[in-house]
Write a protein that holds these residues in place. Structure first.
Motif, PDB file in Angstrom:
ATOM      1  N   GLY A  97       0.817  -1.216   0.000  1.00 39.46           N
ATOM      2  CA  GLY A  97       0.000   0.000   0.000  1.00 39.46           C
ATOM      3  C   GLY A  97       0.847   1.260   0.000  1.00 39.46           C
ATOM      4  O   GLY A  97       0.536   2.220  -0.721  1.00 39.46           O
ATOM      5  N   GLY A  98       1.928   1.264   0.796  1.00 33.51           N
ATOM      6  CA  GLY A  98       2.781   2.444   0.815  1.00 33.51           C
ATOM      7  C   GLY A  98       3.440   2.703  -0.536  1.00 33.51           C
ATOM      8  O   GLY A  98       3.501   3.850  -1.005  1.00 33.51           O
ATOM      9  N   GLY A 126      -3.674   3.162  -8.797  1.00 39.83           N
ATOM     10  CA  GLY A 126      -2.934   2.580  -7.687  1.00 39.83           C
ATOM     11  C   GLY A 126      -3.000   3.427  -6.420  1.00 39.83           C
ATOM     12  O   GLY A 126      -2.734   2.913  -5.323  1.00 39.83           O
ATOM     13  N   LEU A 127      -3.374   4.697  -6.560  1.00 37.32           N
ATOM     14  CA  LEU A 127      -3.484   5.558  -5.381  1.00 37.32           C
ATOM     15  C   LEU A 127      -4.603   5.097  -4.435  1.00 37.32           C
ATOM     16  O   LEU A 127      -4.346   4.865  -3.246  1.00 37.32           O
ATOM     17  N   PRO A 128      -5.839   4.933  -4.926  1.00 35.74           N
ATOM     18  CA  PRO A 128      -6.873   4.404  -4.012  1.00 35.74           C
ATOM     19  C   PRO A 128      -6.626   2.951  -3.606  1.00 35.74           C
ATOM     20  O   PRO A 128      -6.955   2.556  -2.481  1.00 35.74           O
ATOM     21  N   ALA A 131      -4.225   3.038  -0.708  1.00 30.60           N
ATOM     22  CA  ALA A 131      -4.879   3.432   0.544  1.00 30.60           C
ATOM     23  C   ALA A 131      -5.676   2.271   1.132  1.00 30.60           C
ATOM     24  O   ALA A 131      -5.679   2.053   2.359  1.00 30.60           O
ATOM     25  N   ALA A 132      -6.350   1.502   0.258  1.00 33.16           N
ATOM     26  CA  ALA A 132      -7.101   0.346   0.747  1.00 33.16           C
ATOM     27  C   ALA A 132      -6.176  -0.741   1.284  1.00 33.16           C
ATOM     28  O   ALA A 132      -6.493  -1.416   2.278  1.00 33.16           O
ATOM     29  N   LEU A 133      -5.015  -0.934   0.639  1.00 34.09           N
ATOM     30  CA  LEU A 133      -4.054  -1.921   1.136  1.00 34.09           C
ATOM     31  C   LEU A 133      -3.519  -1.536   2.515  1.00 34.09           C
ATOM     32  O   LEU A 133      -3.376  -2.392   3.401  1.00 34.09           O
ATOM     33  N   LEU A 134      -3.227  -0.268   2.692  1.00 31.65           N
ATOM     34  CA  LEU A 134      -2.766   0.188   3.997  1.00 31.65           C
ATOM     35  C   LEU A 134      -3.831  -0.051   5.079  1.00 31.65           C
ATOM     36  O   LEU A 134      -3.536  -0.553   6.170  1.00 31.65           O
ATOM     37  N   THR A 135      -5.064   0.302   4.749  1.00 34.91           N
ATOM     38  CA  THR A 135      -6.154   0.123   5.718  1.00 34.91           C
ATOM     39  C   THR A 135      -6.354  -1.352   6.046  1.00 34.91           C
ATOM     40  O   THR A 135      -6.501  -1.730   7.219  1.00 34.91           O
ATOM     41  N   GLY A 136      -6.362  -2.199   5.008  1.00 33.80           N
ATOM     42  CA  GLY A 136      -6.572  -3.622   5.243  1.00 33.80           C
ATOM     43  C   GLY A 136      -5.446  -4.266   6.033  1.00 33.80           C
ATOM     44  O   GLY A 136      -5.699  -5.133   6.878  1.00 33.80           O
ATOM     45  N   GLY A 137      -4.186  -3.865   5.760  1.00 29.74           N
ATOM     46  CA  GLY A 137      -3.075  -4.431   6.514  1.00 29.74           C
ATOM     47  C   GLY A 137      -3.124  -4.065   7.988  1.00 29.74           C
ATOM     48  O   GLY A 137      -2.882  -4.900   8.863  1.00 29.74           O
ATOM     49  N   ALA A 156      -5.481  -4.226  -6.924  1.00 32.86           N
ATOM     50  CA  ALA A 156      -4.159  -3.795  -7.387  1.00 32.86           C
ATOM     51  C   ALA A 156      -3.657  -4.676  -8.523  1.00 32.86           C
ATOM     52  O   ALA A 156      -3.047  -4.184  -9.495  1.00 32.86           O
ATOM     53  N   VAL A 157      -3.914  -5.993  -8.457  1.00 37.62           N
ATOM     54  CA  VAL A 157      -3.499  -6.895  -9.537  1.00 37.62           C
ATOM     55  C   VAL A 157      -4.254  -6.559 -10.828  1.00 37.62           C
ATOM     56  O   VAL A 157      -3.663  -6.532 -11.932  1.00 37.62           O
TER      57      VAL A 157
END
Length: 210
Positions: A97-98, A126-128, A131-137, A156-157
């Motif tokens: 996410g970062g 990839g920006l949103p 952000a979703a990857l960061l939140t989910g992690g 993302a894939v």
């Protein structure tokens, strides 16, 4: 008196003042002969001890247990700690996410400057996703559902493959090679994150949250 100089009347010595025999302290009385005590009694006025009572041991729950005792919180079957795959999924999600947010910001600035093509516009998504990857992690590391992390990884894939398709129709051969190298380097992170987020150990550990 009998008239003899070495004789002495016994009445002349007061009772209790006669000297004690040699080696015996004054006031010492000889011990009384031992007499066997009846069973169940002890000398000197101590209570007697009878035969011990024998019987079957008492069975039952230990003190503090019963129907009214509080139940312990449920424990994850694999142990009280976080599974390694859950930790890996959360950490990979935060890292992916970062990086996605960082690249999304760069591509957004490039597109707004007019220096990017169609593939760059797609990669702005990839920006949103980041952000979703960061939140989910972060949610998964706090023992919340991995659904958000899994969905963000799949998104993302999809964005990466969509950028490859668009770039294949708008870029020249050198541009396609550069985009392919970028996708090969960027693809493993969201793929591994999605796989670890859907493993039974990760899902079961998050679902067993007390």
């Amino acid at each position: 008196m009998t008239g003899q100089p070495h004789e002495q009347e016994w009445d002349a010595v007061p009772p209790g003042t006669a000297p004690a025999p040699y080696g015996v302290p004054p006031g010492y009385a000889p011990p009384q002969p031992y007499a066997p005590q009846p069973y169940g009694t002890t000398p000197y006025g101590q209570p007697g001890h009878g035969p011990a009572a024998y019987g079957p041991p008492a069975y039952g729950p230990p003190p503090g247990w019963g129907y009214g005792a509080p139940l312990a919180p449920p424990v994850w079957p694999a142990g009280p700690g976080r599974p390694g795959v859950a930790t890996a999924a959360g950490v990979l999600g935060i890292v992916a996410g970062g990086l996605s947010v960082f690249m999304g910001l760069i591509l957004t600035i490039a597109v707004l400057s007019g220096d990017e093509d169609g593939a760059g516009v797609v990669l702005m998504l990839g920006l949103p996703c980041g952000a979703a990857l960061l939140t989910g992690g972060i949610r998964l590391l706090n023992r919340q559902s991995p659904t958000v992390l899994f969905a963000a990884s799949l998104a993302a894939v999809v964005v990466l493959f969509l950028a490859l398709v668009v770039g294949a129709t708008t870029l020249d051969s050198d541009g396609i090679v550069g985009l392919s190298v970028f996708l090969v380097l960027a693809l493993p992170l969201p793929v591994l994150t999605a796989v670890f987020a859907r493993l039974p150990a990760t899902v079961g550990w998050a679902a067993a949250r007390p």
